[in-house]
Every structure is written in C-alpha cells, then in structure tokens.
Write an enzyme that holds these catalytic residues in place. Structure first.
Site, short mmCIF file in Angstrom:
data_model
loop_
_atom_site.label_atom_id
_atom_site.label_comp_id
_atom_site.label_asym_id
_atom_site.label_seq_id
_atom_site.Cartn_x
_atom_site.Cartn_y
_atom_site.Cartn_z
N GLU A 8 3.47 10.03 11.59
CA GLU A 8 4.38 10.04 10.77
C GLU A 8 5.37 10.68 11.10
O GLU A 8 5.85 10.49 11.84
CB GLU A 8 3.83 10.49 9.53
CG GLU A 8 2.54 10.51 8.49
CD GLU A 8 2.24 10.53 6.84
OE1 GLU A 8 2.89 11.18 6.31
OE2 GLU A 8 0.88 9.82 7.42
N ASP A 57 -1.16 9.79 1.92
CA ASP A 57 -0.79 11.00 1.56
C ASP A 57 -0.70 11.73 0.61
O ASP A 57 -0.33 13.00 0.48
CB ASP A 57 1.33 10.89 1.83
CG ASP A 57 1.56 10.05 3.30
OD1 ASP A 57 0.53 10.78 4.38
OD2 ASP A 57 2.33 9.78 3.21
N HIS A 98 -0.16 3.99 -10.56
CA HIS A 98 0.72 4.45 -9.99
C HIS A 98 1.69 3.18 -9.38
O HIS A 98 2.92 3.10 -7.85
CB HIS A 98 0.73 5.45 -8.29
CG HIS A 98 0.34 7.16 -9.13
ND1 HIS A 98 1.12 7.76 -9.68
CD2 HIS A 98 -1.07 7.95 -9.08
CE1 HIS A 98 0.79 8.56 -9.77
NE2 HIS A 98 -1.25 8.73 -9.41
C1 LIG Z 1 2.88 9.51 -4.71
C2 LIG Z 1 2.32 8.92 -3.68
C3 LIG Z 1 2.10 8.13 -2.64
C4 LIG Z 1 1.98 7.01 -1.46
N1 LIG Z 1 1.02 7.34 -0.49
C5 LIG Z 1 0.25 6.35 -0.04
C6 LIG Z 1 0.24 6.16 1.87
O1 LIG Z 1 0.72 6.73 1.96
N2 LIG Z 1 -0.13 4.72 1.55
C7 LIG Z 1 -0.78 3.47 1.32
O2 LIG Z 1 -0.83 2.66 1.34
N3 LIG Z 1 -0.12 3.87 -0.25
C8 LIG Z 1 0.55 4.69 -0.98
N4 LIG Z 1 1.82 5.04 -1.86
C9 LIG Z 1 0.71 3.53 -2.25
C10 LIG Z 1 -0.33 3.52 -3.48
O3 LIG Z 1 -1.85 3.22 -2.37
C11 LIG Z 1 -0.73 1.76 -4.08
O4 LIG Z 1 0.02 1.91 -5.23
C12 LIG Z 1 -2.40 1.58 -4.98
O5 LIG Z 1 -2.32 0.47 -5.36
C13 LIG Z 1 -2.23 3.50 -5.92
O6 LIG Z 1 -3.54 3.09 -6.38
P1 LIG Z 1 -3.79 3.49 -8.38
O7 LIG Z 1 -5.28 3.58 -8.05
O8 LIG Z 1 -2.35 4.22 -8.71
O9 LIG Z 1 -3.61 2.18 -8.07
P2 LIG Z 1 -3.18 1.07 -9.52
O10 LIG Z 1 -1.78 1.38 -9.60
O11 LIG Z 1 -3.82 1.38 -10.88
O12 LIG Z 1 -3.45 -0.56 -9.22
C14 LIG Z 1 -2.93 -0.77 -7.74
C15 LIG Z 1 -3.58 -2.21 -7.91
O13 LIG Z 1 -4.97 -2.23 -7.35
C16 LIG Z 1 -5.59 -3.17 -8.72
N5 LIG Z 1 -6.29 -1.91 -8.04
C17 LIG Z 1 -7.19 -0.85 -9.13
N6 LIG Z 1 -8.48 -0.54 -9.60
C18 LIG Z 1 -8.88 -1.81 -8.92
C19 LIG Z 1 -10.22 -1.82 -8.38
N7 LIG Z 1 -11.16 -0.80 -9.01
N8 LIG Z 1 -10.63 -2.76 -8.33
C20 LIG Z 1 -9.85 -3.89 -7.51
N9 LIG Z 1 -8.59 -3.68 -7.73
C21 LIG Z 1 -8.09 -2.22 -8.09
C22 LIG Z 1 -5.16 -2.82 -10.13
O14 LIG Z 1 -5.13 -4.18 -10.47
C23 LIG Z 1 -3.80 -2.90 -9.04
O15 LIG Z 1 -3.28 -4.37 -8.97
C24 LIG Z 1 2.23 5.83 -2.39
C25 LIG Z 1 1.79 5.81 -4.26
C26 LIG Z 1 2.17 7.11 -4.34
C27 LIG Z 1 1.85 7.19 -6.32
#
Ligand SMILES: Cc1cc2nc3c(=O)[nH]c(=O)nc-3n(C[C@H](O)[C@H](O)[C@H](O)COP(=O)(O)OP(=O)(O)OC[C@H]3O[C@@H](n4cnc5c(N)ncnc54)[C@H](O)[C@@H]3O)c2cc1C
Length: 349
Positions: free
Chosen positions: A193, A83, A26
C-alpha cells in the site's frame, strides 16, 4: 426496517418501489439512503455460519472484523481485506473491496463463491458463477440497487500467525511509486500500500510492504524504514486504534468528502503531485492521500482503466464543518482522473 430473516426482506422488496440495503453506513454520498423509500438495516443479520477449510458462509450484515474473529481461531482468513474492518460484507461486496493484497488476489468481489440474494422483485435466489450467473454478476459491485445480498460464501486461505510489517519512507513521490511498481510486479510481498500525508508540519511519503514470511527490501529506494513483527490480527486491525482518536477530535461524525479514483499507471505521479499541492485545509489534521498499486488482470468485476498497472488513489478528507471546498477539490480530481482514462471507484458526490 430491521429484518429478522430473508423472507421479511423479500416481502418489503415486493411491496415497495425503492428499498435500499444499509450495512455499516460508511459510504460518503448517501448510497445507503432511500429518499421516500425503505432502508433495510442489514447489520441485524450478522451471523457467521459454517466455516470449512476453503470457505465460510456469513450473513451479509456481518462486519469483516466479525468474520475474522470466527475464522482466525481456525487459522483461516479471507484473502483480501479492506483497511478498516468495521465495514460489512454486503457493503464492500456491493462496491468491490480493494486492499493491500489485491495485487495478488483481486477485489473482495473476486473471492466470492456463492450468494443468497433477494432480487428487486422480492425473489430469494441462490447464485454462483455457474448458476443464476446474471444475478451473481449484477449484485457484486451493484451498489445495493440490483438486489440485496443476504448471505455470502467467501473464499478462505491459511492465515499467518505473524507478519513482517515494513513502513518505508521516501523523499519523493516518484521514488515511492517506482518501488510500488517494482514490488507488485515481483509479487514478493503479501501486502503493498502507500500513503502521502502531512504530520506535525512534515510531509510523509510512506510505502507499507508486508510479508507473511520474509521478503527482501534490497534494491528499494526508501530513505528510512521502520520494521516490526506483529500478529496478523493486529496488522489487519491496525486502523481500529485511530477511531477513538478521530472521535475525540470530533471528526468522526462530521462530513467525510472522500474521493476514490482508479488511475492508469501513466497518470498516477502527476495526480499525486496535484493532490500534494492542495492546501492542508482540504484535508484537516487526519486527512491523507492513498495510493494502492493493483494489477489489472487480477480484478474482474470493476470498471478499470486500460493499463497493466492501475492505482487506487483516494483523497481522504475530513471536514470539521463546511465540506464545500473539499467537494470542489474532489470534482477537480474526478475530472483529472476521467481525462487521463481513469474510472471512479466510489461515487464521491
Ligand atoms: C474508514 C474506512 C476505510 C475504508 N477502507 C477501504 C478499503 O481499504 N478498501 C475499499 O475498497 N474500501 C474501503 N472503504 C470504503 C468502503 O468499502 C465502502 O464505503 C463500503 O461500501 C462501506 O461498507 P458499509 O458496510 O459501510 O456499507 P454502506 O455504506 O452501508 O453501503 C454501501 C453500499 O452498499 C450497499 N449495500 C449494503 N449492504 C448491502 C447488501 N447486503 N447487499 C447489497 N448491497 C448492500 C448499500 O446500498 C450502498 O450502496 C473504507 C471506508 C471507510 C469508512
């Protein structure tokens, strides 16, 4: 690469120059991509292991919704949730993980007891704040570039069965922000929030205040309020209902040039007014601006502005096609934030 265990991750790390873990994918600026390298799909390792009264051990590819589905039947929850629950544990621990409870409990990275990590050289290391601390510190908030989290031991606290969920509506941004300051300093609500948006042509300024028991709204400056008692799960999973709506509108897979900055208290009102003055075309129908009040001393692992109160401000934009104008607007937001002593939460560009 879809690993079947940590040993396979170690082998691919040892053999390749660029290996990037991907959780739910994401992040909005290619952070989970590896040009000419290997992307490791962590979602295949998503088991929720041992649940104890104070902690749970989970594979880093588990989504927060999967963690909660396992812990809530035992009456337990992680203290801080994002969230949206369909993000992975590894994905949010690699950026911080902020939510409405962060003014009490810090970021999700402040609530980790131990990690199993594959280091960039391929070693599998167990680390805690007291053991292999340099690995622990490097990988939490490390954007997946300082090692891959394979499992995490997460703190758990008792979960309420129901919550009182107040949505308070304000005439001005200043009043909304003033009440957010009041509430986080008082610590009387479990979640605080805030968001600004335009819906049906009307500007909406909303403060969400949630109490696990019951807390008073006396003295607050809102114009209208909407209060409901709902189950804890329905509250924390509240964004799930939006996903099919956004998909149906064709905006789920289109570019999302989202921009998240952390602002010192003195800069929050002017920045929100600037964002409110941007044209609605820079957000599209589902876009919104978030403003979450945080207390600096609760958060230890993020680069924060030098201010007792800090606001996470996010411009959440949905681009039906071309994202250029939205990215330019994000560039302006980033410059304003940095000039005011703010920092970047998630890299937007
Ligand atoms: C709808 C939505 C709501 C959100 N709400 C919030 C919120 O309320 N609060 C907040 O803080 N953020 C929020 N976010 C942002 C979100 O926390 C970050 O974008 C997060 O990194 C996404 O997690 P993901 O699993 O999709 O990670 P990815 O997009 O797959 O990866 C994100 C990063 O993490 C690294 N990574 C992934 N897995 C691992 C692992 N196992 N070990 C080490 N590194 C790893 C990746 O290399 C990359 O750099 C939101 C995002 C969305 C889309």
């Amino acid at each position: 690469m879809r690993p079947s265990d940590a040993a396979e991750i170690s082998a691919v790390m040892a053999a390749n120059a660029l290996v990037v873990p991907r959780g739910a994918g994401h992040s909005t600026a290619g952070q989970a991509q590896a040009r000419d390298g290997v992307v490791v799909d962590m979602t295949v390792l998503n088991t929720v292991h041992e649940i104890r009264p104070g902690h749970v051990t989970v594979d880093a590819g588990a989504r927060w919704s999967e963690v909660l589905r396992a812990t809530l039947p035992r009456g337990l929850t992680p203290p801080v949730l994002t969230d949206y629950l369909e993000l992975t544990v590894g994905g949010t621990l690699s950026v911080g993980g902020l939510g409405g409870a962060s003014h009490h409990h810090g970021a999700q990275t402040d609530n980790v007891l131990a990690l199993d990590v594959v280091t960039p050289t391929g070693s599998l290391v167990t680390c805690t704040p007291d053991h292999n601390r340099e690995v622990f510190d490097a990988v939490l908030g490390g954007r997946g570039r300082n090692g891959i989290i394979v499992t995490a031991m997460l703190r758990l606290v008792p979960a309420p069965e129901t919550v009182q969920w107040h949505r308070l509506h304000y005439g001005t941004t200043s009043e909304l922000v003033a009440d957010q300051r009041l509430l986080v300093r008082a610590g009387s609500f479990d979640y605080v929030e805030g968001q600004l948006k335009i819906r049906d042509g009307q500007r909406v300024r909303e403060l969400e205040a949630v109490s696990f028991t019951s807390a008073s709204l006396d003295g607050l400056r809102f114009e209208e309020s909407d209060t409901q008692v709902t189950s804890y799960w329905d509250f924390v999973n509240r964004l799930a209902a939006g996903e099919p709506v956004i998909r149906a509108a064709g905006l789920w897979d289109s570019p999302h040039p989202w921009c998240n900055v952390l602002l010192p208290d003195h800069a929050v009102e002017s920045t929100l007014r600037h964002l409110e003055s941007e044209g609605p075309e820079l957000y599209s129908d589902f876009g919104l601006i978030l403003a979450y009040p945080l207390l600096r001393d609760r958060i230890s692992r993020l680069e924060l502005p030098d201010s007792e109160l800090v606001f996470l401000v996010a411009a959440l934009r949905y681009a039906p096609e071309d994202a250029t104008a939205m990215q330019a607007a994000n560039e302006v937001l980033v410059q304003k934030a940095l000039q005011a002593g703010g920092t970047l939460y998630l890299e937007p560009l």
